[in-house]
Write an enzyme that holds these catalytic residues in place. Structure first.
Site, mmCIF file in Angstrom:
data_model
loop_
_atom_site.group_PDB
_atom_site.id
_atom_site.type_symbol
_atom_site.label_atom_id
_atom_site.label_comp_id
_atom_site.label_asym_id
_atom_site.label_seq_id
_atom_site.Cartn_x
_atom_site.Cartn_y
_atom_site.Cartn_z
ATOM 1 N N ASN A 13 -58.363 0.943 -3.414
ATOM 2 C CA ASN A 13 -57.826 0.228 -2.255
ATOM 3 C C ASN A 13 -57.349 1.270 -1.250
ATOM 4 O OD1 ASN A 13 -56.481 -1.339 -0.414
ATOM 5 N ND2 ASN A 13 -54.741 -1.815 -1.742
ATOM 6 N N LYS A 15 -56.236 0.862 1.621
ATOM 7 C CA LYS A 15 -55.183 0.332 2.505
ATOM 8 C C LYS A 15 -55.548 0.629 3.972
ATOM 9 C CE LYS A 15 -51.921 1.227 -1.178
ATOM 10 N NZ LYS A 15 -50.642 0.762 -1.670
ATOM 11 N N HIS A 100 -52.472 -9.146 -2.405
ATOM 12 C CA HIS A 100 -51.845 -7.832 -2.633
ATOM 13 C C HIS A 100 -50.374 -7.924 -2.232
ATOM 14 C CE1 HIS A 100 -50.862 -3.593 -2.185
ATOM 15 N NE2 HIS A 100 -51.914 -3.340 -2.946
ATOM 16 N N GLU A 102 -48.483 -6.012 -0.666
ATOM 17 C CA GLU A 102 -48.159 -5.644 0.723
ATOM 18 C C GLU A 102 -48.456 -6.802 1.669
ATOM 19 O OE1 GLU A 102 -50.381 -1.983 0.768
ATOM 20 O OE2 GLU A 102 -48.940 -1.141 -0.659
ATOM 21 N N GLU A 172 -50.152 -5.758 -10.827
ATOM 22 C CA GLU A 172 -49.610 -4.682 -10.006
ATOM 23 C C GLU A 172 -48.099 -4.874 -9.839
ATOM 24 O OE1 GLU A 172 -52.821 -2.624 -7.581
ATOM 25 O OE2 GLU A 172 -51.933 -4.114 -6.287
ATOM 26 N N GLY A 178 -47.341 2.634 -4.882
ATOM 27 C CA GLY A 178 -47.072 3.669 -3.881
ATOM 28 C C GLY A 178 -45.776 4.429 -4.103
ATOM 29 N N SER A 220 -49.525 3.207 -8.807
ATOM 30 C CA SER A 220 -49.379 4.650 -9.018
ATOM 31 C C SER A 220 -50.271 5.188 -10.126
ATOM 32 C CB SER A 220 -47.911 5.018 -9.271
ATOM 33 O OG SER A 220 -47.128 4.729 -8.127
HETATM 34 C C1 PEP Z 1 -52.501 -0.618 -4.512
HETATM 35 O O1 PEP Z 1 -52.428 -0.477 -3.295
HETATM 36 O O2 PEP Z 1 -53.037 -1.651 -4.984
HETATM 37 C C2 PEP Z 1 -51.933 0.408 -5.374
HETATM 38 C C3 PEP Z 1 -51.949 0.224 -6.667
HETATM 39 O O3 PEP Z 1 -51.417 1.487 -4.739
HETATM 40 P P1 PEP Z 1 -50.957 2.877 -5.442
HETATM 41 O O4 PEP Z 1 -52.027 3.255 -6.409
HETATM 42 O O5 PEP Z 1 -50.829 3.828 -4.306
HETATM 43 O O6 PEP Z 1 -49.673 2.597 -6.146
#
Ligand code: PEP
Length: 268
Positions: A13, A15, A100, A102, A172, A178, A220
């Site tokens: 992803n 973003k 997601h 975000e 998630e 992040g 992460s």
């Molecule tokens: C994500 O954006 O779905 C995600 C898991 O981000 P990150 O790996 O940066 O934590």
């Protein structure tokens, strides 16, 4: 009796990152790093809308598929700024991330809009990757399990058994996204197992149905911790944000996924 195998999936992803030339460069490096290799997981790149076409073009003739990060649930009309499922299909996209954290946090995505988007995506043969996960505050108050169950129940509400089998889920935990604070692998596997149990409510006929839905971990994940997370039987792959923006690191995660025995999840 035929064996059904659950897919291993590694999805990046991106973003709101990468201009078109940068997206092309990153996709080119990932295509080169995976070309001609056997036994790869399914690999999916999810760039911003503006780079979908260039990434689709770059990934043409490779095993890599391309996903969007959001979709509107109407097909067309007066929805300024939105992008519909037919538009994504037209752009060569096969998958779309829905719900997601975000988008839930900053753009008003809710347990009411997520199922509308999931239905719309499926109606146009786009594979939804539905994200669920608890906030830090919810985890600290022992609400992880009910929150995740509620999100899964809402997202898949009203789908047929075949439709549920066409969905990919991603656990998630929001506090892990992040932040560099990865969820401990056994705990991630536990919640993924809980999600799989939650899926039984959607299968009256096909009792093997829940075992056929891929469930990823995201939050992460990086080249260092991927091996341990992907070694968990329950976890079918990763949805990767930050670490998907560098080809070398993303390819290292792909390499860890290659070591993962494909699961014989269900028998029919
Ligand atoms: C994500 O954006 O779905 C995600 C898991 O981000 P990150 O790996 O940066 O934590």
């Amino acid at each position: 009796m035929s064996e059904k195998v659950r897919k291993t999936i590694i999805a990046g992803n991106w973003k709101m990152n990468k201009l078109r030339n940068e997206a092309q460069e990153l996709a080119t490096a990932i295509v080169a790093g995976t070309k001609g290799r056997d036994n790869l997981p399914d690999i999916l790149l999810c760039p911003p809308f503006t780079s979908l076409d260039i990434v689709v073009q770059t990934a043409k003739d490779s095993a890599i598929q391309v996903g969007a990060q959001n979709v509107e649930y109407h097909d067309a009309g007066a929805f300024t700024g939105e992008v519909s499922p037919p538009m994504l299909i037209d752009a060569g996209v096969t998958h779309v991330i829905i719900g997601h954290s975000e988008r839930r946090q900053f753009f008003g995505e809710t347990n009411q809009t997520v199922p509308l988007k999931v239905k719309a995506a499926l109606a146009h043969k786009l594979t939804p990757i539905v994200c669920v996960g608890e906030l830090l505050d919810e985890r600290e108050n022992d609400l992880t399990d009910p929150v995740v169950k509620r999100q899964v129940g809402a997202a898949l509400n009203g789908l047929t058994e075949d439709e549920v089998k066409s969905v990919i889920l991603a656990y998630e935990p929001v506090w892990a996204i992040g932040t560099g604070q990865v969820c401990e692998s056994k705990e991630a596997a536990r919640v993924v197992g809980l999600i799989r149990k939650t899926l039984t409510q959607f299968f009256q006929q096909d009792k093997d149905g829940p075992d056929m839905v891929p469930i990823l971990y995201g939050g992460s994940m990086n080249a260092k911790n991927a091996e341990e997370l992907l070694a968990q039987d329950e976890i079918d792959g990763g949805l990767i944000g930050g670490a998907s923006l560098k080809a070398d690191e993303f390819l290292e995660i792909v390499n860890h996924a290659c070591k993962r025995p494909r699961l014989s999840a269900a028998k029919a």
